[in-house]
Design a protein around this motif. Structure first.
Motif, PDB file in Angstrom:
ATOM      1  N   LYS A 124       0.827  -1.215   0.000  1.00 43.35           N
ATOM      2  CA  LYS A 124       0.000   0.000   0.000  1.00 43.35           C
ATOM      3  C   LYS A 124       0.863   1.268   0.000  1.00 43.35           C
ATOM      4  N   TYR A 132     -12.504  -1.754  -3.814  1.00 42.10           N
ATOM      5  CA  TYR A 132     -12.977  -1.968  -2.440  1.00 42.10           C
ATOM      6  C   TYR A 132     -14.497  -1.820  -2.305  1.00 42.10           C
ATOM      7  N   HIS A 162     -16.770  -2.728   0.674  1.00 40.81           N
ATOM      8  CA  HIS A 162     -16.741  -1.978   1.940  1.00 40.81           C
ATOM      9  C   HIS A 162     -17.552  -0.689   1.890  1.00 40.81           C
ATOM     10  N   PHE A 175     -15.010   3.483   7.515  1.00 44.98           N
ATOM     11  CA  PHE A 175     -13.634   3.738   7.071  1.00 44.98           C
ATOM     12  C   PHE A 175     -13.519   3.809   5.543  1.00 44.98           C
ATOM     13  N   LEU A 206     -10.255   4.902   3.310  1.00 48.86           N
ATOM     14  CA  LEU A 206      -9.579   3.831   2.567  1.00 48.86           C
ATOM     15  C   LEU A 206      -9.372   4.237   1.101  1.00 48.86           C
ATOM     16  N   ARG A 248      -2.545 -14.631   4.375  1.00 52.11           N
ATOM     17  CA  ARG A 248      -3.222 -13.882   5.455  1.00 52.11           C
ATOM     18  C   ARG A 248      -2.467 -14.092   6.769  1.00 52.11           C
ATOM     19  N   ALA A 303      -5.637   1.677   9.438  1.00 51.48           N
ATOM     20  CA  ALA A 303      -5.927   2.191   8.093  1.00 51.48           C
ATOM     21  C   ALA A 303      -4.716   2.040   7.178  1.00 51.48           C
TER      22      ALA A 303
END
Ligand code: IDP
Ligand code: MG
Length: 152
Positions: free
Chosen positions: A12, A52, A55, A60, A64, A88, A113
């Motif tokens: 990220k 995303y 979500h 959030f 995001l 994971r 975040a």
């Protein structure tokens, strides 16, 4: 190779900005994942919103989208037996405060975040997310290498 041997990941923007690309790739390869596709991408806010979409509506979500479009990311497809679950485990909990010692998020995330890396949550997500970023021509396909007698 069956789909359960594939996962999708992103480094990220925060971890890219903080110069952790090499460290994170080393952890991934040391854990036995093979990088089958990789590139740098800059997501627009609408790209991030689409990626995303599941979500949407969560508290959030906007943060995001803003974060994921704030700078370049590294997108990759990773191969390993039991890839989704094992990856994971390697990255640890969403919130680095809850992540186990030695996990990528524990080492490189700065907050829930800004948590350094993405990992697919299922084989279906791994398929969708890999196709979102990579065309066939960008993908080192294991089947091709095997057909040509190469080990991968
Ligand atoms: P995951 O990345 O561990 O699968 P998800 O629940 O799918 O976690 O959430 C997607 C991303 O949204 C997380 O990786 C994180 O960047 C962000 N996120 C999730 N929950 C929160 C939160 O409570 N506060 C801020 N950001 C969050
Ligand atoms: Mg998720």
């Amino acid at each position: 190779m069956s789909t359960s041997n594939k996962t999708f990941s992103m480094i990220k923007p925060g971890a890219v900005h903080n110069h952790h690309i090499g460290h994170i790739l080393s952890k991934i390869e040391d854990a036995g994942f093979k990088i089958a596709a990789i590139k740098t991408v800059r997501l627009t806010p609408s790209d991030a919103a689409e990626f995303y979409a599941e979500h949407e509506g969560k508290p959030f979500y906007q943060e995001l989208i803003d974060f994921m479009s704030s700078g370049p990311i590294i997108a990759m497809v990773l191969l390993k037996d039991n890839a989704v679950a094992d990856f994971r485990k390697l990255i640890g909990s969403t919130d680095p405060a809850q992540a186990e010692e030695g996990t990528i998020r524990k080492l490189f995330a700065t907050s829930k975040a800004h948590n350094a890396v993405h990992g697919s949550d299922s084989d279906a997500s791994a398929d969708r997310e890999s196709s979102f970023f990579f065309s066939r021509r960008e993908w080192l396909r294991v089947e091709d290498a095997t057909d040509n007698g190469m080990e991968y």
